[in-house]
Design a protein around this motif. Structure first.
Motif, mmCIF file in Angstrom:
data_model
loop_
_atom_site.group_PDB
_atom_site.id
_atom_site.type_symbol
_atom_site.label_atom_id
_atom_site.label_comp_id
_atom_site.label_asym_id
_atom_site.label_seq_id
_atom_site.Cartn_x
_atom_site.Cartn_y
_atom_site.Cartn_z
ATOM 1 N N ASN A 1 7.624 5.125 -7.720
ATOM 2 C CA ASN A 1 7.304 6.252 -8.591
ATOM 3 C C ASN A 1 5.793 6.421 -8.671
ATOM 4 O OD1 ASN A 1 9.806 7.389 -9.481
ATOM 5 N ND2 ASN A 1 10.171 5.474 -10.565
ATOM 6 N N SER A 2 5.090 5.348 -8.347
ATOM 7 C CA SER A 2 3.631 5.432 -8.282
ATOM 8 C C SER A 2 3.172 6.475 -7.261
ATOM 9 C CB SER A 2 3.062 4.073 -7.892
ATOM 10 O OG SER A 2 3.572 3.701 -6.623
ATOM 11 N N ARG A 3 3.976 6.725 -6.232
ATOM 12 C CA ARG A 3 3.555 7.697 -5.211
ATOM 13 C C ARG A 3 3.468 9.097 -5.820
ATOM 14 N NH1 ARG A 3 4.070 4.809 -0.345
ATOM 15 N NH2 ARG A 3 5.879 3.452 -0.189
ATOM 16 N N ALA A 4 4.487 9.454 -6.625
ATOM 17 C CA ALA A 4 4.469 10.772 -7.262
ATOM 18 C C ALA A 4 3.279 10.862 -8.214
ATOM 19 C CB ALA A 4 5.769 11.012 -8.010
ATOM 20 N N GLY B 1 2.351 -2.692 -6.469
ATOM 21 C CA GLY B 1 3.513 -3.033 -5.637
ATOM 22 C C GLY B 1 3.614 -2.117 -4.428
ATOM 23 N N THR B 2 3.459 -0.818 -4.666
ATOM 24 C CA THR B 2 3.530 0.141 -3.558
ATOM 25 C C THR B 2 2.398 -0.102 -2.563
ATOM 26 O OG1 THR B 2 4.540 1.787 -4.987
ATOM 27 C CG2 THR B 2 3.525 2.604 -2.976
ATOM 28 N N ASP B 3 1.187 -0.282 -3.071
ATOM 29 C CA ASP B 3 0.045 -0.531 -2.178
ATOM 30 C C ASP B 3 0.324 -1.748 -1.290
ATOM 31 O OD1 ASP B 3 -1.593 1.543 -2.901
ATOM 32 O OD2 ASP B 3 -2.866 0.387 -4.260
ATOM 33 N N LEU B 4 0.757 -2.832 -1.911
ATOM 34 C CA LEU B 4 0.947 -4.067 -1.140
ATOM 35 C C LEU B 4 2.090 -3.930 -0.134
ATOM 36 C CD1 LEU B 4 0.400 -6.784 -3.916
ATOM 37 C CD2 LEU B 4 -1.193 -6.079 -2.126
ATOM 38 N N SER B 5 3.172 -3.260 -0.519
ATOM 39 C CA SER B 5 4.285 -3.071 0.432
ATOM 40 C C SER B 5 3.820 -2.257 1.629
ATOM 41 C CB SER B 5 5.457 -2.315 -0.179
ATOM 42 O OG SER B 5 5.804 -2.837 -1.383
ATOM 43 N N ASP B 6 3.051 -1.211 1.363
ATOM 44 C CA ASP B 6 2.587 -0.378 2.483
ATOM 45 C C ASP B 6 1.652 -1.172 3.400
ATOM 46 O OD1 ASP B 6 4.072 1.687 1.519
ATOM 47 O OD2 ASP B 6 2.394 2.905 0.813
ATOM 48 N N ILE B 7 0.792 -1.980 2.804
ATOM 49 C CA ILE B 7 -0.130 -2.778 3.616
ATOM 50 C C ILE B 7 0.660 -3.775 4.476
ATOM 51 C CG2 ILE B 7 -1.899 -4.592 3.480
ATOM 52 C CD1 ILE B 7 -2.942 -3.078 0.926
ATOM 53 N N GLY C 1 10.683 7.178 -2.188
ATOM 54 C CA GLY C 1 10.779 5.727 -2.096
ATOM 55 C C GLY C 1 11.637 5.066 -3.148
ATOM 56 N N SER C 2 11.392 3.775 -3.330
ATOM 57 C CA SER C 2 12.143 2.977 -4.294
ATOM 58 C C SER C 2 11.611 3.279 -5.683
ATOM 59 C CB SER C 2 11.946 1.500 -3.971
ATOM 60 O OG SER C 2 10.592 1.168 -4.180
#
Ligand code: NFS
Ligand code: SF4
Length: 632
Positions: free
Chosen positions: A527-530, A223-229, A522-523
């Motif tokens: 939490n994937s970023r951490a 989800g995080t990857d796709l939002s950033d892209i 982030g949202s």
């Protein structure tokens, strides 16, 4: 019990009392006393012969359900279903983004695009899609299809799992037989094995729950990857928080829910439509604000002010200045239209899976994103015209908040201290003790706890102990609303070692002040970023995440999603604190597995502690134990 420590919430609650408006707190009071069987997890409704209840005291009442299920079985099955629900929520969010990318690749969603091409290419390389002789459209199509394949059952681990965790972690999951084979299939498996007459072994069920939570992790990472892209990787940004971010001379529109797929377009269209808003009499045009995790998505990427975290969402309406609340899905109280009846606020649902009686439904689709966003904004203009100035009470409290600390932006700030080896300054400061460890604050607000009190008390304790704080979701919302995402908070609350590090970084970044006390990553999905930062540190040191002085906490956890996140944090090897007791105490065995056995199996374990001071002590002790293990 005090309802909230937030000044804006307190002020609005006075008005709800005067006007006789019921909020989440009133409805909570009307639920008292809550059912003891439910609270301890000892109630089962998994078949029509139930409900079955087990005597929590093990004395005179029944010890088994009608089918023979024990307390341990019932509690484990209940928790498994909670985790499956959390997993399905995050995964559905990622799936939605994958569909958006797929539609864009086919030319069907022209309002979208690749906003961060570098990250797009990095992700493609990581997941093993060759970029040779392909256009971005073709690559986007391939990536989206790979994402969608992750949902059904395959013969191998999800790509977003095996390419994002340490080798040692992956081997551990394989050894324990807890590698999920598909994001949706693992949820279906939990539903199957927890229905009447399937899995009755509590340990086996708990292992399956952990497997499901690991799938949750990989869905969130996707989800995080796709939002950033699609929408850009966040970079440091300054904004404001609290209900005081609403403006009397603007058309105030809240974007609320979780998925940036609509809110991103709303932000773009609101700018283009400023003249229409002004023509309706709002001299400052549109003022978009955020609620819940959609709010974090647009705060992180555009500096849109953060109005409120989840528990006080109804109170945004009570300001009398909110003209529309546009919701997508998750954490949206079905009570919003009822509260809005007393004001002029338009409550607009937008997703086919989220309709609320009393709300206006404008169904959003990516093919007509801009058009739908304009339709929503025009409805806000109409609502604004009905605003009653006599009912406008915008609270004064408003705090500055710095956000945008994606893993990439944290690394780029660190690279200002060491361009060749950005992680080195962080690791050095952990080793030399300036930083005792890292704590990720995540989770919700829970009506069972005074709003934001646990967050604010705990973060001050931990920061004073030189613990570097990362935060997401409602935790970040709480810190934003209490002025803790500011350099001033660092000056005031950080211990000397932490303050020195945040000051050096802030000055290197040209802030002329320290970095904020907590870094807003982030949202909730983010939490994937951490996790990605922890994995990068572990890989660099050649150790596993379970050895690092890193802990997580969800002091005010409420949602099933928080349970799935907490469980994957444990699976990744983190000591993970929860401040609200989950419905598991009816099974001492389940409690023991989650708080003790998990440590032997995975390195991570749950710490359940409802007292903020004691929670701080336990988290500090966990970090010290990790440091000792590393010999630092
Ligand atoms: Ni995550 Fe918590 Fe909801 Fe976001 Fe807030 S309640 S589980 S932080 S808004 S999802
Ligand atoms: Fe009762 Fe068993 Fe049915 Fe649950 S599954 S309701 S314990 S009979």
């Amino acid at each position: 019990m005090e309802r909230s420590i937030s000044l804006d919430s307190i002020q609005m609650l006075k008005i709800t009392k005067e006007m006789g408006i019921d909020t989440v707190w009133d409805r909570y009071e009307k639920q008292q006393p809550q059912c003891g069987f439910g609270e301890t997890g000892l109630c089962c409704r998994h078949c029509l012969q139930g409900p079955c209840r087990i005597d929590p005291f093990g004395t005179t009442g029944p010890k088994l359900g009608i089918c023979g299920a024990s307390a341990d079985t019932i509690v484990a099955r209940g928790l498994a279903r909670n985790i499956a629900a959390g997993t399905s929520s995050h995964s559905a969010h990622a799936k939605h983004l994958a569909h958006t990318l797929l539609k864009w690749s086919r030319g069907e969603a022209p309002d979208y695009g690749i906003r961060d091409q570098q990250k797009f290419y990095r992700v493609l390389d990581r997941v093993g899609i060759s970029r040779e002789d392909k256009t971005d459209q073709q690559l986007a199509g391939e990536l989206a299809k790979l994402c969608l394949e992750e949902f059904s059952e395959r013969e191998e681990a999800p790509v977003w799992l095996k390419t994002t965790i340490t080798k040692a972690r992956m081997e551990k999951f394989e050894k324990l037989g807890i590698v999920p084979l598909g994001l949706d299939s693992v949820v279906a498996e939990i539903m199957h094995r927890t229905t009447n007459g399937v899995d009755a072994d509590p340990i086996n069920i708990l292992l399956a729950s952990i497997k499901c939570a690991i799938a949750d992790y990989s869905g969130m990472y996707m989800g995080t990857d796709l939002s950033d892209i699609l929408f850009g990787t966040p970079a440091p940004v300054m904004s404001t928080a609290n209900l005081g971010s609403l403006k009397v001379n603007a058309i105030n529109v809240a974007v609320h829910g979780h998925n940036p797929v609509l809110s991103e377009i709303m932000v773009a269209e609101a700018m283009k439509m400023a003249d229409e808003a002004k023509a309706a009499g709002a001299s400052e045009g549109f003022n978009l604000v955020g609620i819940c995790c959609t709010g974090h998505e647009v705060l992180m990427r555009h500096g849109i002010p953060y109005a409120t975290n989840s528990l006080s969402q109804e109170l945004a309406i009570v300001t009398g200045a909110l003209d529309a609340a546009v919701v997508d899905y998750q954490c949206i109280m079905p009570s919003l239209p009822e509260v809005a009846k007393r004001f002029h606020t338009a409550i607009i649902t937008t997703m086919p899976i989220t309709k609320i009686p009393g709300a206006t439904h404008i169904e959003f689709d990516e093919e007509h994103a801009g058009e739908k966003a304009r339709e929503v904004l025009r409805l806000a203009i109409e609502a604004y015209k009905k605003r009653d100035p006599a009912k406008v009470n915008i609270p004064e409290s408003r705090n500055n908040a710095m956000a945008g600390m994606s893993a990439e932006s944290i690394l780029s700030v660190l690279s200002l201290l060491d361009a060749n080896d950005p992680l080195k300054p962080l690791i050095d400061n952990i080793v030399n003790g300036n930083i005792l460890g890292v704590c990720l604050f995540a989770g919700c607000n829970d009506v069972k706890i005074t709003q934001d009190k646990f967050y604010v008390t705990l973060v001050k304790e931990l920061a004073a102990n030189n613990i570097l704080i990362l935060c997401t979701g409602c935790a970040a919302g709480s810190f934003a609303r209490h002025g803790l995402l500011t350099p001033e908070a660092t000056e005031k609350y950080a211990g000397p070692g932490l303050k020195a590090v945040l000051t050096a970084l802030g000055h290197a970044a040209g802030l002329n002040a320290p970095l904020p006390l907590a870094l807003h990553t982030g949202s909730c999905v983010d939490n994937s970023r951490a996790a990605s930062i922890a994995t990068a540190i572990a890989n660099k040191l050649g150790v596993d995440v379970s050895q690092l002085p890193v802990v997580a906490t969800a002091p005010e956890a409420a949602m099933e999603k928080a349970l799935s996140i907490g469980t994957w944090a444990v699976a990744m090897g983190l000591p993970t604190h929860v401040g609200v007791v989950p419905p598991v105490t009816g099974s001492p065995l389940v409690v023991q597995v989650l708080t003790q056995t998990a440590k032997d199996l995975l390195g991570g374990y749950f710490i359940v502690e409802p007292d903020p001071k004691l929670a701080a002590e336990k988290l500090v002790a966990a970090l010290k134990e990790r440091r000792q293990g590393l010999g630092i």
